[in-house]
Scaffold this motif. Structure first.
Motif, short mmCIF file in Angstrom:
data_model
loop_
_atom_site.label_atom_id
_atom_site.label_comp_id
_atom_site.label_asym_id
_atom_site.label_seq_id
_atom_site.Cartn_x
_atom_site.Cartn_y
_atom_site.Cartn_z
N SER A 1 -12.69 11.70 63.38
CA SER A 1 -13.62 12.74 64.24
C SER A 1 -14.24 12.09 65.84
O SER A 1 -14.57 10.47 65.94
CB SER A 1 -14.98 12.21 63.74
OG SER A 1 -16.46 12.98 64.21
N ASN A 2 -13.63 12.91 66.41
CA ASN A 2 -13.38 12.76 68.48
C ASN A 2 -14.75 13.44 68.83
O ASN A 2 -13.58 14.62 68.53
CB ASN A 2 -12.46 11.47 68.27
CG ASN A 2 -11.36 12.94 68.31
OD1 ASN A 2 -11.27 13.32 67.86
ND2 ASN A 2 -10.56 11.97 68.36
N ASP B 1 -14.97 6.17 69.12
CA ASP B 1 -16.24 5.69 70.79
C ASP B 1 -17.81 6.70 70.13
O ASP B 1 -18.28 5.84 69.17
CB ASP B 1 -15.35 6.96 71.79
CG ASP B 1 -14.25 5.70 71.66
OD1 ASP B 1 -13.81 4.73 71.57
OD2 ASP B 1 -12.59 7.02 72.36
N ASP B 2 -17.59 7.46 71.40
CA ASP B 2 -19.82 7.64 71.19
C ASP B 2 -19.56 9.02 69.98
O ASP B 2 -20.09 10.06 70.98
CB ASP B 2 -19.88 8.20 72.44
CG ASP B 2 -19.67 7.19 73.21
OD1 ASP B 2 -20.42 5.77 73.38
OD2 ASP B 2 -19.53 6.86 74.66
N TRP B 3 -19.27 9.18 68.90
CA TRP B 3 -19.43 10.18 68.10
C TRP B 3 -21.01 10.31 67.83
O TRP B 3 -21.13 12.27 67.59
CB TRP B 3 -18.31 9.81 67.00
CG TRP B 3 -19.05 8.45 66.04
CD1 TRP B 3 -19.09 7.51 65.80
CD2 TRP B 3 -21.09 8.49 64.72
NE1 TRP B 3 -20.26 6.65 65.76
CE2 TRP B 3 -21.06 7.39 64.62
CE3 TRP B 3 -20.91 9.87 64.63
CZ2 TRP B 3 -21.54 6.89 63.76
CZ3 TRP B 3 -21.78 9.74 63.94
CH2 TRP B 3 -22.53 8.24 63.11
N GLN B 4 -21.88 9.78 68.14
CA GLN B 4 -22.82 9.63 67.56
C GLN B 4 -23.25 10.96 68.33
O GLN B 4 -24.71 11.34 68.42
CB GLN B 4 -24.22 8.60 67.84
CG GLN B 4 -23.84 7.72 68.83
CD GLN B 4 -23.10 7.06 68.98
OE1 GLN B 4 -21.85 6.74 68.25
NE2 GLN B 4 -23.27 5.66 69.72
N CYS C 1 -19.56 15.95 65.58
CA CYS C 1 -19.50 14.47 64.87
C CYS C 1 -20.35 14.12 64.10
O CYS C 1 -20.00 13.30 62.94
CB CYS C 1 -19.24 13.33 66.03
SG CYS C 1 -17.06 12.91 66.81
N ARG C 2 -21.66 14.02 64.42
CA ARG C 2 -22.62 13.61 63.37
C ARG C 2 -22.92 14.98 62.09
O ARG C 2 -22.85 14.34 61.25
CB ARG C 2 -24.59 13.91 64.49
CG ARG C 2 -24.68 12.94 65.71
CD ARG C 2 -25.57 12.80 65.65
NE ARG C 2 -26.44 14.31 66.25
CZ ARG C 2 -26.10 15.30 67.99
NH1 ARG C 2 -25.53 13.96 68.63
NH2 ARG C 2 -27.05 16.42 67.82
N SER C 3 -22.00 15.86 62.59
CA SER C 3 -22.34 16.87 60.84
C SER C 3 -21.74 16.05 60.11
O SER C 3 -21.74 16.01 59.21
CB SER C 3 -22.08 17.97 61.40
OG SER C 3 -23.10 18.97 62.49
N THR D 1 -11.70 3.11 71.15
CA THR D 1 -10.34 3.05 72.15
C THR D 1 -10.45 2.29 73.67
O THR D 1 -10.33 2.16 74.36
CB THR D 1 -9.85 4.37 73.13
OG1 THR D 1 -10.88 5.47 73.45
CG2 THR D 1 -9.84 5.87 71.81
N LYS D 2 -11.97 2.42 73.86
CA LYS D 2 -12.46 0.96 75.02
C LYS D 2 -12.06 -0.48 74.39
O LYS D 2 -12.35 -0.88 73.53
CB LYS D 2 -14.60 1.74 74.91
CG LYS D 2 -14.04 2.80 75.38
CD LYS D 2 -15.96 2.87 75.15
CE LYS D 2 -16.30 4.81 75.27
NZ LYS D 2 -17.38 4.93 75.77
#
Length: 104
Positions: free
Chosen positions: A6-7, A75-78, A83-85, A102-103
């Motif tokens: 999930s991204n 990464d910042d999925w939230q 992505c949250r779902s 990836t960071k």
């Protein structure tokens, strides 16, 4: 082991390149965690699908999350609704979740 990734892609300059970077990180990290497993990445980057955001999410859930062994959130999925779902569904249905970036 089937791996769902999930991204969030919104605002990515080159989404396809970002997806490839995520895939590489996931394959490397999962190989470290599960050296005796064959890692099979479930492809949920749908270039040829013509749908709205909710239809993309549904397709991702049906063809990815519903058949995976583990889910990986990048990464910042939230910060991404889809992505949250996906994360909510994974946790509610007992799918093991991993978190990579990836960071560096």
């Amino acid at each position: 082991m089937k791996v769902f990734i999930s991204n969030g892609l919104r605002d990515k300059e080159n989404p396809k390149e970002y997806v490839e970077r995520c895939r590489k990180v996931v394959e490397e990290e999962m190989a470290k965690l599960f050296p005796d497993e064959t890692i099979e990445r479930i492809d949920t980057y749908f270039e040829d699908f013509n749908g709205n955001r909710l239809q993309f999410l549904g397709k991702s859930i049906m063809e990815g999350l519903a058949v995976c062994d583990v889910a990986v959130f990048m990464d910042d999925w939230q910060w991404f609704e889809g992505c949250r779902s996906e994360h909510f569904i994974a946790t509610q249905y007992g799918i093991p979740c991993y978190y990579f970036s990836t960071k560096n």
